[in-house]
Design a protein around this motif. Structure first.
Motif, PDB file in Angstrom:
ATOM      1  N   UNK A 165       6.851   3.775 -10.190  1.00  0.00           N
ATOM      2  CA  UNK A 165       6.908   2.928 -11.100  1.00  0.00           C
ATOM      3  C   UNK A 165       5.335   2.304 -10.630  1.00  0.00           C
ATOM      4  N   UNK A 166       5.001   3.162  -9.444  1.00  0.00           N
ATOM      5  CA  UNK A 166       3.184   2.731  -9.570  1.00  0.00           C
ATOM      6  C   UNK A 166       2.490   3.628 -10.657  1.00  0.00           C
ATOM      7  N   UNK A 167       1.534   1.982 -11.561  1.00  0.00           N
ATOM      8  CA  UNK A 167       0.455   3.209 -11.656  1.00  0.00           C
ATOM      9  C   UNK A 167      -0.324   3.655 -11.263  1.00  0.00           C
ATOM     10  N   UNK A 168      -0.826   3.715  -9.765  1.00  0.00           N
ATOM     11  CA  UNK A 168      -1.299   4.754  -9.214  1.00  0.00           C
ATOM     12  C   UNK A 168      -0.484   6.150  -9.422  1.00  0.00           C
ATOM     13  N   UNK A 169       0.245   6.343  -9.139  1.00  0.00           N
ATOM     14  CA  UNK A 169       1.738   6.969  -8.782  1.00  0.00           C
ATOM     15  C   UNK A 169       1.771   7.756 -10.250  1.00  0.00           C
ATOM     16  N   UNK A 170       1.540   6.661 -11.520  1.00  0.00           N
ATOM     17  CA  UNK A 170       1.942   7.614 -12.948  1.00  0.00           C
ATOM     18  C   UNK A 170       0.152   8.320 -13.495  1.00  0.00           C
ATOM     19  N   UNK A 208       0.847  -1.218  -0.170  1.00  0.00           N
ATOM     20  CA  UNK A 208       0.307  -0.357   0.008  1.00  0.00           C
ATOM     21  C   UNK A 208       1.178   1.446  -0.032  1.00  0.00           C
ATOM     22  N   UNK A 209       1.801   1.211   1.156  1.00  0.00           N
ATOM     23  CA  UNK A 209       3.208   2.590   1.112  1.00  0.00           C
ATOM     24  C   UNK A 209       3.933   2.366  -0.244  1.00  0.00           C
ATOM     25  N   UNK A 210       3.661   1.374  -0.741  1.00  0.00           N
ATOM     26  CA  UNK A 210       5.358   1.454  -2.163  1.00  0.00           C
ATOM     27  C   UNK A 210       3.663   1.886  -3.795  1.00  0.00           C
TER      28      UNK A 210
END
Length: 544
Positions: free
Chosen positions: A475-480, A467-469
């Motif tokens: 590289x996280x889809x959710x961050x990108x 969850x933190x990652x």
């Protein structure tokens, strides 16, 4: 860490063996010496939930801190001196809307001493000067006002007397916690637009019968008179005056440049009363379009499971908007409930399936948590373990896979049986077993794996690290990508970056997509009208 240096910091020469008089003196000296402050957040300093770091900040560098820092250090002091201490979690009441914050919003301490229990709280700006008896109905006047403890059920309310009557400061239960339990909320209060510490640069110090408060570009002096009445005076400040004022009035010299701030706190959108901080199954059912608990079967059944699964998927979006609007996702069911149910938001799998896990438990099901690995379409590589949370339920002689937390996933539970194949509103799915179980979806007559998993049982807590990652890794889809996806019968709406994609599903697994380009100004209204979402922070659209 040296306890003698702490005594010097709070202007004490020593402290005797544990006694009520020593505890009172210690508590009072701490409150009169160490400010409550959020200046780290506004001067480029990260607050670390670590006692030695807090000792260095408060004792060596002669700073203050918020509740986790002040009460965390005081916990260490009490333990060094031989007191029997307990840590409790409390929830602070917002003065504007009456809503209580999430669990672990505020840390308080309890000391067992001389046959009674005493609340200690050196970390709240307008609260206790001395320890307070943990006794229902107790009322007491201290230097800075009159306090009262009210008990309703298993919840205790710390109240303070004002002109119009008693005002609740915070509420708590007597369930013992650990210092470590507050780590996520310590992070939240440094990053969330709903946090007073983020929205206001503040520093407050209690003095005998008065309190000094710096906030933004003001210095507020509050004088306390008998019976709980107050007199306030306000002095306007220039940016140039603030460093000298912090040094002279609070003894604070910052290592970074302070950016003064005094903005309105972003209040979560909710229609709930001030008792809404309790997790309420009926409120969840209303959130997903089920009128009340009586509208569903009181006994676990496949028809009820299908109903709530379907309603959840059609009501609660799969979204990453927190990461792109300044909100930290807290890995805590109470916080997730507040976000999805009360603020009418969505979330990613840990949030959606985490909340659904709690719902199933409340309804008498016996869900099991499994870990799955999502397949990345572009590279055909699977994510690491714990990249996706799924649930299973044993019911009516079969096992059922439940997953309300995948944007392209199932609408209703499916049988956990090798070779099973079936069509739902949004496509055709099947389960294949090779070395592991694979959930596959038919796309243009080709079977594509969505994720793979095994049947080893996990716990909700096992997913904390991922969850933190997913909130922080580039590289996280959710961050990108800033995105929000919601199913409807035979279709799906997806906002991503500066686009709105409408997907209509046809029989046999086909689909037709249409795309609409968006301006940045259009996005907030679109999120509100299409997904029912109003963000508390400004969204930064992203599609890397």
């Amino acid at each position: 860490m040296d306890i003698k240096e702490y005594f010097h910091r709070v202007s004490l020469t020593n402290s005797g063996p544990p006694s009520l008089s020593s505890l009172r003196e210690l508590h009072r000296h701490h409150v009169h010496s160490i400010p409550i402050e959020s200046l780290s957040i506004h001067s480029g300093e990260k607050i670390i939930l670590d006692i030695s770091w807090m000792y260095n900040k408060i004792v060596v560098r002669r700073r203050g801190g918020f509740c986790y820092e002040n009460n965390g250090l005081f916990l260490w002091v009490l333990q060094q001196l031989g007191y029997q201490t307990q840590v409790l979690s409390s929830m602070v009441r917002n003065r504007k809307n009456g809503i209580y914050g999430p669990p672990f919003d505020h840390m308080i301490l309890v000391v067992n001493l001389e046959g009674r229990r005493w609340i200690c709280d050196v970390g709240y700006g307008e609260a206790l000067v001395e320890p307070f008896p943990l006794e229902a109905g107790w009322e007491e006047e201290q230097d800075n006002g009159v306090y009262h403890l009210l008990v309703e059920g298993d919840e205790w309310y710390m109240e303070k007397k004002e002109e119009n009557g008693w005002r609740s400061l915070y509420k708590f239960t007597l369930e013992e916690r650990t210092f470590e339990d507050f780590r996520d909320m310590c992070e939240y209060h440094q990053t969330s637009p709903s946090s007073i510490f983020v929205q206001k640069s503040l520093c407050s110090l209690q003095l005998p019968h008065e309190r000094l408060t710096y906030i933004g570009r003001q210095l507020i002096t509050t004088e306390y008179t008998k019976g709980g009445e107050i007199v306030k005076t306000i002095r306007k400040l220039t940016d140039e005056e603030i460093p000298g004022l912090l040094r002279d009035k609070f003894g604070i010299v910052l290592s970074g440049k302070l950016i003064p701030k005094d903005e309105d706190i972003v209040i979560p959108k909710t229609h709930q009363s001030d008792s809404s901080s309790k997790l309420d199954l009926n409120a969840y059912l209303q959130r997903i379009g089920i009128a009340d608990y009586m509208a569903i079967s009181k006994m676990p059944s496949l028809s009820t499971l299908r109903t709530i699964h379907r309603h959840h998927v059609f009501s609660v979006p799969f979204e990453s908007l927190s990461m792109h609007s300044g909100e930290k996702i807290i890995f805590n069911i109470g916080w997730i409930y507040e976000k999805i149910v009360l603020r009418k938001r969505g979330g990613f799998c840990f949030e959606n399936n985490g909340l659904f896990l709690w719902v199933l438990q409340q309804l008498g099901y016996q869900p099991r948590v499994l870990s799955s690995r999502v397949r990345i379409k572009v590279t055909d590589v699977y994510e690491p373990p714990h990249s996706h949370m799924i649930l299973t339920v044993e019911l009516e002689g079969r096992r059922w896979l439940c997953d309300v937390g995948l944007g392209d996933g199932i609408i209703e539970p499916i049988p956990l049986e090798a070779g099973w194949e079936g069509e739902q509103d949004n496509g055709v799915y099947r389960l294949q077993v090779e070395d592991e179980w694979h959930l596959q979806k038919k796309e243009d007559k080709v079977w594509n794996s969505l994720y793979k998993f095994n049947l080893e049982e996990r716990t909700f807590e096992d997913f904390r690290e991922r969850c933190e990652h997913y909130q922080t890794s580039p590289n996280s889809f959710f961050v990108q990508k800033s995105f929000c996806s919601l199913h409807f019968p035979h279709g799906k709406l997806t906002y991503i970056g500066r686009r709105l994609i409408t997907t209509e599903y046809t029989k046999g697994g086909g689909s037709v997509k249409t795309t609409k380009e968006l301006t940045e100004e259009e996005i907030p209204a679109l999120l509100k009208d299409k997904f029912g979402i109003v963000l508390s922070g400004k969204l930064t659209p992203k599609e890397d």
